[in-house]
Design a protein around this motif. Structure first.
Motif, PDB file in Angstrom:
ATOM      1  N   TRP A 100       0.556  -1.381   0.002  1.00 51.41           N
ATOM      2  CA  TRP A 100       0.088  -0.062  -0.187  1.00 51.41           C
ATOM      3  C   TRP A 100       0.958   1.418   0.090  1.00 51.41           C
ATOM      4  CZ3 TRP A 100      -4.842   1.143  -1.574  1.00 51.41           C
ATOM      5  CH2 TRP A 100      -5.170   2.439  -1.137  1.00 51.41           C
ATOM      6  N   ALA A 101       1.922   1.449   0.829  1.00 51.11           N
ATOM      7  CA  ALA A 101       2.810   2.444   0.688  1.00 51.11           C
ATOM      8  C   ALA A 101       3.493   2.719  -0.789  1.00 51.11           C
ATOM      9  CB  ALA A 101       3.995   2.469   1.781  1.00 51.11           C
ATOM     10  N   LYS A 102       3.739   1.681  -1.333  1.00 50.10           N
ATOM     11  CA  LYS A 102       4.341   1.892  -2.467  1.00 50.10           C
ATOM     12  C   LYS A 102       3.181   2.404  -3.911  1.00 50.10           C
ATOM     13  CE  LYS A 102       7.729  -1.838  -2.604  1.00 50.10           C
ATOM     14  NZ  LYS A 102       8.099  -3.130  -2.971  1.00 50.10           N
ATOM     15  N   ALA A 103       1.998   1.707  -3.474  1.00 50.22           N
ATOM     16  CA  ALA A 103       0.904   2.345  -4.405  1.00 50.22           C
ATOM     17  C   ALA A 103       0.490   3.664  -3.938  1.00 50.22           C
ATOM     18  CB  ALA A 103      -0.464   1.536  -3.897  1.00 50.22           C
ATOM     19  N   GLU A 104       0.613   4.190  -2.697  1.00 47.36           N
ATOM     20  CA  GLU A 104       0.497   5.539  -2.515  1.00 47.36           C
ATOM     21  C   GLU A 104       1.480   6.298  -2.978  1.00 47.36           C
ATOM     22  OE1 GLU A 104      -0.213   5.564   1.964  1.00 47.36           O
ATOM     23  OE2 GLU A 104      -2.094   6.310   1.438  1.00 47.36           O
ATOM     24  N   GLN A 105       2.792   6.039  -2.893  1.00 51.19           N
ATOM     25  CA  GLN A 105       3.660   6.625  -3.664  1.00 51.19           C
ATOM     26  C   GLN A 105       3.706   6.844  -5.000  1.00 51.19           C
ATOM     27  OE1 GLN A 105       7.231   4.502  -2.743  1.00 51.19           O
ATOM     28  NE2 GLN A 105       7.552   5.565  -0.534  1.00 51.19           N
ATOM     29  N   ALA A 106       3.211   5.939  -5.747  1.00 50.11           N
ATOM     30  CA  ALA A 106       3.098   5.880  -7.000  1.00 50.11           C
ATOM     31  C   ALA A 106       1.955   6.848  -7.424  1.00 50.11           C
ATOM     32  CB  ALA A 106       2.632   4.655  -7.649  1.00 50.11           C
ATOM     33  N   PHE A 107       0.841   6.910  -6.715  1.00 44.92           N
ATOM     34  CA  PHE A 107      -0.227   7.967  -6.668  1.00 44.92           C
ATOM     35  C   PHE A 107       0.121   9.150  -6.587  1.00 44.92           C
ATOM     36  CE2 PHE A 107      -4.285   9.980  -5.307  1.00 44.92           C
ATOM     37  CZ  PHE A 107      -5.268   9.678  -6.441  1.00 44.92           C
ATOM     38  N   GLU A 108       0.812   9.357  -5.693  1.00 41.97           N
ATOM     39  CA  GLU A 108       1.565  10.988  -5.377  1.00 41.97           C
ATOM     40  C   GLU A 108       2.304  11.619  -6.367  1.00 41.97           C
ATOM     41  OE1 GLU A 108       0.327  12.912  -3.001  1.00 41.97           O
ATOM     42  OE2 GLU A 108      -0.795  11.226  -2.128  1.00 41.97           O
ATOM     43  N   THR A 109       2.755  10.676  -7.287  1.00 40.52           N
ATOM     44  CA  THR A 109       3.682  11.072  -8.415  1.00 40.52           C
ATOM     45  C   THR A 109       2.624  11.923  -9.105  1.00 40.52           C
ATOM     46  OG1 THR A 109       3.380   9.280  -9.735  1.00 40.52           O
ATOM     47  CG2 THR A 109       5.157   9.470  -8.195  1.00 40.52           C
ATOM     48  N   LEU A 110       1.625  11.715  -9.360  1.00 38.51           N
ATOM     49  CA  LEU A 110       0.568  12.470 -10.379  1.00 38.51           C
ATOM     50  C   LEU A 110       0.339  13.875  -9.821  1.00 38.51           C
ATOM     51  CD1 LEU A 110      -2.168   9.620 -10.599  1.00 38.51           C
ATOM     52  CD2 LEU A 110      -0.426  10.344 -12.116  1.00 38.51           C
ATOM     53  N   CYS A 111       0.017  14.446 -10.835  1.00 42.82           N
ATOM     54  CA  CYS A 111      -0.268  16.041 -10.737  1.00 42.82           C
ATOM     55  C   CYS A 111      -1.466  16.115  -9.776  1.00 42.82           C
ATOM     56  CB  CYS A 111      -0.330  16.975 -11.585  1.00 42.82           C
ATOM     57  SG  CYS A 111      -1.686  16.782 -12.853  1.00 42.82           S
ATOM     58  N   HIS A 112      -2.027  17.186  -9.058  1.00 45.97           N
ATOM     59  CA  HIS A 112      -3.007  17.297  -8.126  1.00 45.97           C
ATOM     60  C   HIS A 112      -4.285  17.125  -8.989  1.00 45.97           C
ATOM     61  CE1 HIS A 112      -5.551  18.646  -4.957  1.00 45.97           C
ATOM     62  NE2 HIS A 112      -6.128  19.668  -5.667  1.00 45.97           N
ATOM     63  N   GLY A 113      -4.493  17.579 -10.193  1.00 49.66           N
ATOM     64  CA  GLY A 113      -5.792  17.517 -11.008  1.00 49.66           C
ATOM     65  C   GLY A 113      -5.897  16.243 -11.402  1.00 49.66           C
ATOM     66  N   GLU A 114      -4.911  15.335 -11.771  1.00 50.32           N
ATOM     67  CA  GLU A 114      -5.012  14.084 -12.078  1.00 50.32           C
ATOM     68  C   GLU A 114      -5.760  13.172 -10.801  1.00 50.32           C
ATOM     69  OE1 GLU A 114      -2.323  11.993 -14.832  1.00 50.32           O
ATOM     70  OE2 GLU A 114      -1.223  13.847 -14.325  1.00 50.32           O
ATOM     71  N   LYS A 115      -4.973  13.551  -9.812  1.00 48.12           N
ATOM     72  CA  LYS A 115      -5.409  12.799  -8.348  1.00 48.12           C
ATOM     73  C   LYS A 115      -6.732  13.069  -8.234  1.00 48.12           C
ATOM     74  CE  LYS A 115      -1.930  14.274  -6.200  1.00 48.12           C
ATOM     75  NZ  LYS A 115      -0.854  14.254  -5.053  1.00 48.12           N
ATOM     76  N   GLN A 116      -7.100  14.331  -8.043  1.00 50.74           N
ATOM     77  CA  GLN A 116      -8.593  14.813  -7.826  1.00 50.74           C
ATOM     78  C   GLN A 116      -9.555  14.416  -8.968  1.00 50.74           C
ATOM     79  OE1 GLN A 116      -9.243  16.442  -5.043  1.00 50.74           O
ATOM     80  NE2 GLN A 116     -11.404  15.951  -5.399  1.00 50.74           N
ATOM     81  N   ASN A 117      -9.133  14.162 -10.222  1.00 45.60           N
ATOM     82  CA  ASN A 117      -9.959  13.485 -11.204  1.00 45.60           C
ATOM     83  C   ASN A 117     -10.493  12.124 -11.025  1.00 45.60           C
ATOM     84  OD1 ASN A 117     -11.527  13.323 -13.644  1.00 45.60           O
ATOM     85  ND2 ASN A 117     -10.002  12.800 -14.857  1.00 45.60           N
ATOM     86  N   LEU A 118      -9.290  11.338 -10.519  1.00 47.51           N
ATOM     87  CA  LEU A 118      -9.580   9.915 -10.353  1.00 47.51           C
ATOM     88  C   LEU A 118     -10.533   9.634  -9.077  1.00 47.51           C
ATOM     89  CD1 LEU A 118      -5.825   8.530 -10.885  1.00 47.51           C
ATOM     90  CD2 LEU A 118      -7.859   7.881 -12.091  1.00 47.51           C
TER      91      LEU A 118
END
Length: 172
Positions: A100-118
């Protein structure tokens, strides 16, 4: 115990016979088994009390010690099995947390807009499947739930090979 002419010799013989059959026996155990045997059969029905005790008590002491050893072994085996299961559970939990920590790190590499869109996509998908929660979906705990769902979806579609089953699902 009734008085017999063998009483003086019977006690050491009884002790030796019990110790021969079960070396771990104690005086308390012998006396307990004597009491058990005497309760089972009244003295008036025993023709040879000393002989009766010399034959019955050592076997009873031996059986009691064997039963005690079996109980102790069963208890120890149960504790060992529990410890193995607990170690396996902890290892699995540690692996899930690392994944899960690796998954969160990968998710955090996205820009804020992409994260919010997902996150918004996951919110819409959830509310489409569960419209009964529409009035509660704006509460604070739900945002983290939608973020977790977005991380799972992102990793499943784009990230490293992480299986859905490797995540612990914690309800909001």
């Amino acid at each position: 115990m009734p008085e017999t002419i063998w009483d003086e010799d019977a006690i050491p013989i009884l002790w030796n016979e019990c110790r021969r059959k079960a070396p771990e026996c104690s005086a308390e155990m012998i006396l307990e088994q004597v009491g058990n045997k005497l309760r089972m059969k009244s003295w008036s029905r025993i023709q040879n009390p000393v002989g009766f005790l010399l034959t019955a008590v050592p076997l009873a002491v031996q059986a009691a010690i064997s039963a005690s050893k079996r109980r102790e072994q069963t208890r120890a085996e149960g504790e060992m099995a529990w410890a193995r299961r607990e170690a396996q559970r902890r290892l699995q939990l540690e692996q899930e947390l690392a994944t899960w920590a690796k998954a969160e790190q990968a998710f955090e590499t996205l820009c804020h807009g992409e994260k919010q869109n997902l996150v918004n996509k996951e919110r819409q998908h959830f509310l489409r499947d569960h419209p009964e929660y529409r009035d509660r979906a704006h509460l604070p705990g739900w945002e983290q739930s939608f973020r977790s769902r977005a991380i799972r979806a992102f990793i499943a579609n784009n990230g490293p090979p992480v299986s859905e089953s490797s995540f612990v699902t914690i309800p909001p």
